[in-house]
Design an enzyme around this catalytic site. Structure first.
Site, mmCIF file in Angstrom:
data_model
loop_
_atom_site.group_PDB
_atom_site.id
_atom_site.type_symbol
_atom_site.label_atom_id
_atom_site.label_comp_id
_atom_site.label_asym_id
_atom_site.label_seq_id
_atom_site.Cartn_x
_atom_site.Cartn_y
_atom_site.Cartn_z
ATOM 1 N N GLY A 34 27.588 2.658 -23.797
ATOM 2 C CA GLY A 34 28.657 1.700 -23.466
ATOM 3 C C GLY A 34 28.119 0.655 -22.509
ATOM 4 O O GLY A 34 26.980 0.753 -22.023
ATOM 5 N N LEU A 35 28.972 -0.303 -22.229
ATOM 6 C CA LEU A 35 28.576 -1.434 -21.381
ATOM 7 C C LEU A 35 28.268 -0.993 -19.952
ATOM 8 O O LEU A 35 28.699 0.081 -19.515
ATOM 9 C CB LEU A 35 29.723 -2.455 -21.330
ATOM 10 C CG LEU A 35 30.084 -3.130 -22.647
ATOM 11 C CD1 LEU A 35 31.399 -3.912 -22.483
ATOM 12 C CD2 LEU A 35 28.956 -4.048 -23.113
ATOM 13 N N SER A 36 27.550 -1.852 -19.241
ATOM 14 C CA SER A 36 27.333 -1.611 -17.812
ATOM 15 C C SER A 36 28.702 -1.561 -17.121
ATOM 16 O O SER A 36 29.553 -2.410 -17.366
ATOM 17 C CB SER A 36 26.493 -2.765 -17.237
ATOM 18 O OG SER A 36 26.342 -2.604 -15.851
ATOM 19 N N GLY A 37 28.916 -0.552 -16.320
ATOM 20 C CA GLY A 37 30.189 -0.415 -15.597
ATOM 21 C C GLY A 37 31.279 0.261 -16.406
ATOM 22 O O GLY A 37 32.408 0.414 -15.943
ATOM 23 N N SER A 38 30.961 0.709 -17.623
ATOM 24 C CA SER A 38 31.997 1.342 -18.454
ATOM 25 C C SER A 38 32.342 2.742 -17.942
ATOM 26 O O SER A 38 33.419 3.265 -18.224
ATOM 27 C CB SER A 38 31.555 1.402 -19.923
ATOM 28 O OG SER A 38 30.331 2.112 -20.056
ATOM 29 N N GLY A 39 31.403 3.370 -17.211
ATOM 30 C CA GLY A 39 31.686 4.695 -16.660
ATOM 31 C C GLY A 39 30.724 5.774 -17.124
ATOM 32 O O GLY A 39 30.943 6.966 -16.850
ATOM 33 N N LYS A 40 29.648 5.402 -17.786
ATOM 34 C CA LYS A 40 28.705 6.389 -18.343
ATOM 35 C C LYS A 40 28.177 7.346 -17.267
ATOM 36 O O LYS A 40 28.236 8.566 -17.414
ATOM 37 C CB LYS A 40 27.488 5.684 -19.006
ATOM 38 C CG LYS A 40 27.849 4.697 -20.107
ATOM 39 C CD LYS A 40 26.614 4.048 -20.721
ATOM 40 C CE LYS A 40 25.776 3.205 -19.763
ATOM 41 N NZ LYS A 40 26.449 2.006 -19.228
ATOM 42 N N SER A 41 27.648 6.782 -16.184
ATOM 43 C CA SER A 41 27.040 7.627 -15.140
ATOM 44 C C SER A 41 28.088 8.489 -14.448
ATOM 45 O O SER A 41 27.852 9.688 -14.211
ATOM 46 C CB SER A 41 26.352 6.771 -14.068
ATOM 47 O OG SER A 41 25.427 5.922 -14.659
ATOM 48 N N SER A 108 22.088 1.623 -24.273
ATOM 49 C CA SER A 108 21.640 1.826 -25.663
ATOM 50 C C SER A 108 22.457 0.967 -26.638
ATOM 51 O O SER A 108 23.220 1.506 -27.440
ATOM 52 C CB SER A 108 21.668 3.308 -26.048
ATOM 53 O OG SER A 108 22.833 3.976 -25.639
HETATM 54 N N1 LIG Z 1 19.981 -7.726 -18.664
HETATM 55 C C1 LIG Z 1 20.564 -6.548 -18.417
HETATM 56 N N2 LIG Z 1 21.440 -6.032 -19.315
HETATM 57 C C2 LIG Z 1 22.017 -4.836 -19.065
HETATM 58 N N3 LIG Z 1 21.822 -4.109 -17.934
HETATM 59 C C3 LIG Z 1 20.962 -4.588 -17.022
HETATM 60 C C4 LIG Z 1 20.310 -5.827 -17.214
HETATM 61 N N4 LIG Z 1 19.516 -6.052 -16.120
HETATM 62 C C5 LIG Z 1 19.659 -5.011 -15.296
HETATM 63 N N5 LIG Z 1 20.539 -4.118 -15.820
HETATM 64 C C6 LIG Z 1 20.841 -2.817 -15.175
HETATM 65 O O1 LIG Z 1 20.134 -1.843 -15.946
HETATM 66 C C7 LIG Z 1 21.014 -0.825 -16.416
HETATM 67 C C8 LIG Z 1 20.883 -0.637 -17.924
HETATM 68 O O2 LIG Z 1 19.687 0.029 -18.211
HETATM 69 P P1 LIG Z 1 19.574 0.844 -19.557
HETATM 70 O O3 LIG Z 1 18.236 1.475 -19.530
HETATM 71 O O4 LIG Z 1 20.752 1.722 -19.691
HETATM 72 O O5 LIG Z 1 19.651 -0.323 -20.657
HETATM 73 S S1 LIG Z 1 19.296 -0.259 -22.215
HETATM 74 O O6 LIG Z 1 19.845 0.996 -22.746
HETATM 75 O O7 LIG Z 1 17.831 -0.285 -22.358
HETATM 76 O O8 LIG Z 1 19.921 -1.457 -22.819
HETATM 77 C C9 LIG Z 1 22.417 -1.268 -16.105
HETATM 78 O O9 LIG Z 1 22.958 -0.122 -15.521
HETATM 79 P P2 LIG Z 1 24.356 0.531 -15.888
HETATM 80 O O10 LIG Z 1 25.320 -0.317 -15.149
HETATM 81 O O11 LIG Z 1 24.248 1.901 -15.326
HETATM 82 O O12 LIG Z 1 24.586 0.552 -17.367
HETATM 83 C C10 LIG Z 1 22.282 -2.417 -15.133
HETATM 84 O O13 LIG Z 1 22.511 -1.949 -13.834
HETATM 85 N N1 LIG Z 2 38.697 6.668 -15.063
HETATM 86 C C1 LIG Z 2 37.455 6.389 -14.664
HETATM 87 N N2 LIG Z 2 36.398 7.048 -15.184
HETATM 88 C C2 LIG Z 2 35.124 6.739 -14.819
HETATM 89 N N3 LIG Z 2 34.818 5.775 -13.915
HETATM 90 C C3 LIG Z 2 35.833 5.083 -13.349
HETATM 91 C C4 LIG Z 2 37.189 5.362 -13.699
HETATM 92 N N4 LIG Z 2 37.981 4.510 -13.007
HETATM 93 C C5 LIG Z 2 37.171 3.758 -12.235
HETATM 94 N N5 LIG Z 2 35.883 4.097 -12.423
HETATM 95 C C6 LIG Z 2 34.765 3.465 -11.725
HETATM 96 O O1 LIG Z 2 34.039 2.675 -12.659
HETATM 97 C C7 LIG Z 2 32.691 2.564 -12.236
HETATM 98 C C8 LIG Z 2 31.802 2.926 -13.406
HETATM 99 O O2 LIG Z 2 30.455 2.778 -13.012
HETATM 100 P P1 LIG Z 2 29.289 3.633 -13.643
HETATM 101 O O3 LIG Z 2 29.704 5.052 -13.818
HETATM 102 O O4 LIG Z 2 28.068 3.336 -12.826
HETATM 103 O O5 LIG Z 2 29.175 2.961 -15.095
HETATM 104 P P2 LIG Z 2 27.902 2.800 -16.033
HETATM 105 O O6 LIG Z 2 27.000 3.981 -15.783
HETATM 106 O O7 LIG Z 2 28.484 2.780 -17.408
HETATM 107 O O8 LIG Z 2 27.271 1.490 -15.635
HETATM 108 C C9 LIG Z 2 32.492 3.503 -11.040
HETATM 109 O O9 LIG Z 2 32.545 2.759 -9.849
HETATM 110 C C10 LIG Z 2 33.722 4.424 -11.148
HETATM 111 O O10 LIG Z 2 34.137 4.912 -9.897
#
Ligand SMILES: Nc1ncnc2c1ncn2[C@@H]1O[C@H](COP(=O)(O)OS(=O)(=O)O)[C@@H](OP(=O)(O)O)[C@H]1O
Ligand SMILES: Nc1ncnc2c1ncn2[C@@H]1O[C@H](COP(=O)(O)OP(=O)(O)O)[C@@H](O)[C@H]1O
Length: 204
Positions: A34-41, A108
């Site tokens: 899923g997208l960055s910030g979607s909640g994966k971690s 991914s």
């Molecule tokens: N250009 C760009 N696009 C997307 N994300 C970016 C980029 N640059 C840095 N980041 C940071 O790197 C995290 C994503 O790394 P990934 O290894 O999960 O990416 S990928 O699967 O290879 O597309 C991603 O972390 P998450 O927020 O945990 O998803 C970002 O914090």
């Molecule tokens: N219902 C929920 N489930 C998971 N995360 C949530 C929820 N509501 C808010 N959040 C917040 O959304 C953010 C997701 O970030 P993160 O887990 O780092 O996402 P990702 O790994 O996809 O980038 C965290 O700050 C988390 O606290």
């Protein structure tokens, strides 16, 4: 394609089935995408904690962390993302062979890259979890302030802004963290693992 020649596969005396029997649960990859910030971690870490508490061998491989080490030579071009996912897939397969439930938290973004990882594994070992949180919500959260940077043009090729994200077509599970609480999402995943006999039944 292998670059090395004159190599043979070394077999060991303990196989995956024996390890699974010893640990009392199956091994598999829970592949969060899923997208960055979607909640994966956030989801992966909480599921890992609950599995561990119930004596299930579990381990999180997280995007940022893996990029500090194993994949520190890779960036975010399409080719590098593909190589990133290929290596993670190989590492995940080793964890599955070792009897662990491995949780991977990588954007991914490419369907074909994820399909290749699924193919590496045996049937049922790849559980794709689509964290389908709308981009507006991810951007509003902007945990790492990366969406703001991408909007200002300070990061090029940011997923969802000016780089693609290809949504799964038939994921095993779909979660939307904008409408589900963390507890609800974790329960959905644990219930799936119990009802499909990956782990002994327990309440999350
Ligand atoms: N250009 C760009 N696009 C997307 N994300 C970016 C980029 N640059 C840095 N980041 C940071 O790197 C995290 C994503 O790394 P990934 O290894 O999960 O990416 S990928 O699967 O290879 O597309 C991603 O972390 P998450 O927020 O945990 O998803 C970002 O914090
Ligand atoms: N219902 C929920 N489930 C998971 N995360 C949530 C929820 N509501 C808010 N959040 C917040 O959304 C953010 C997701 O970030 P993160 O887990 O780092 O996402 P990702 O790994 O996809 O980038 C965290 O700050 C988390 O606290």
């Amino acid at each position: 394609m292998n670059k090395a020649t004159n190599i043979t596969w070394q077999t060991t005396k303990i196989d995956k089935k024996q390890r699974q029997a010893y640990f009392g649960h199956k091994s598999a990859v829970l592949w969060f995408t899923g997208l960055s910030g979607s909640g994966k971690s956030t989801l992966a870490v909480e599921v890992e904690r609950q599995l561990f508490e119930h004596h299930v061998n579990s381990y999180v491989l997280d995007g940022d962390n893996v990029r500090f080490g194993l994949n520190q030579n890779l960036g975010f071009s399409a080719e590098d993302r593909t190589e990133n996912i290929r290596r993670i897939g190989e590492v995940a397969k080793l964890f599955v062979d070792a009897g662990t439930i491995v949780l991977t938290a990588f954007i991914s973004p490419y369907r074909e890259d994820r399909r290749r990882v699924r193919e590496l594994l045996d049937d049922g070992e790849f559980v794709e979890i689509f964290v389908n949180t709308p981009i507006e919500v991810c951007e509003k959260r902007d945990v790492k302030q990366l969406y703001a940077k991408a909007r200002r043009g300070e990061i090029k090729g940011f997923t969802g802004i000016d780089a693609p994200y290809e949504a799964p077509q038939k994921p095993e599970l779909t979660i939307d963290t904008s409408t589900q609480t963390l507890e609800e999402s974790v329960k959905q995943i644990i219930d799936y693992l119990s009802s499909h006999h990956y782990v002994p039944s327990f309440q999350s």
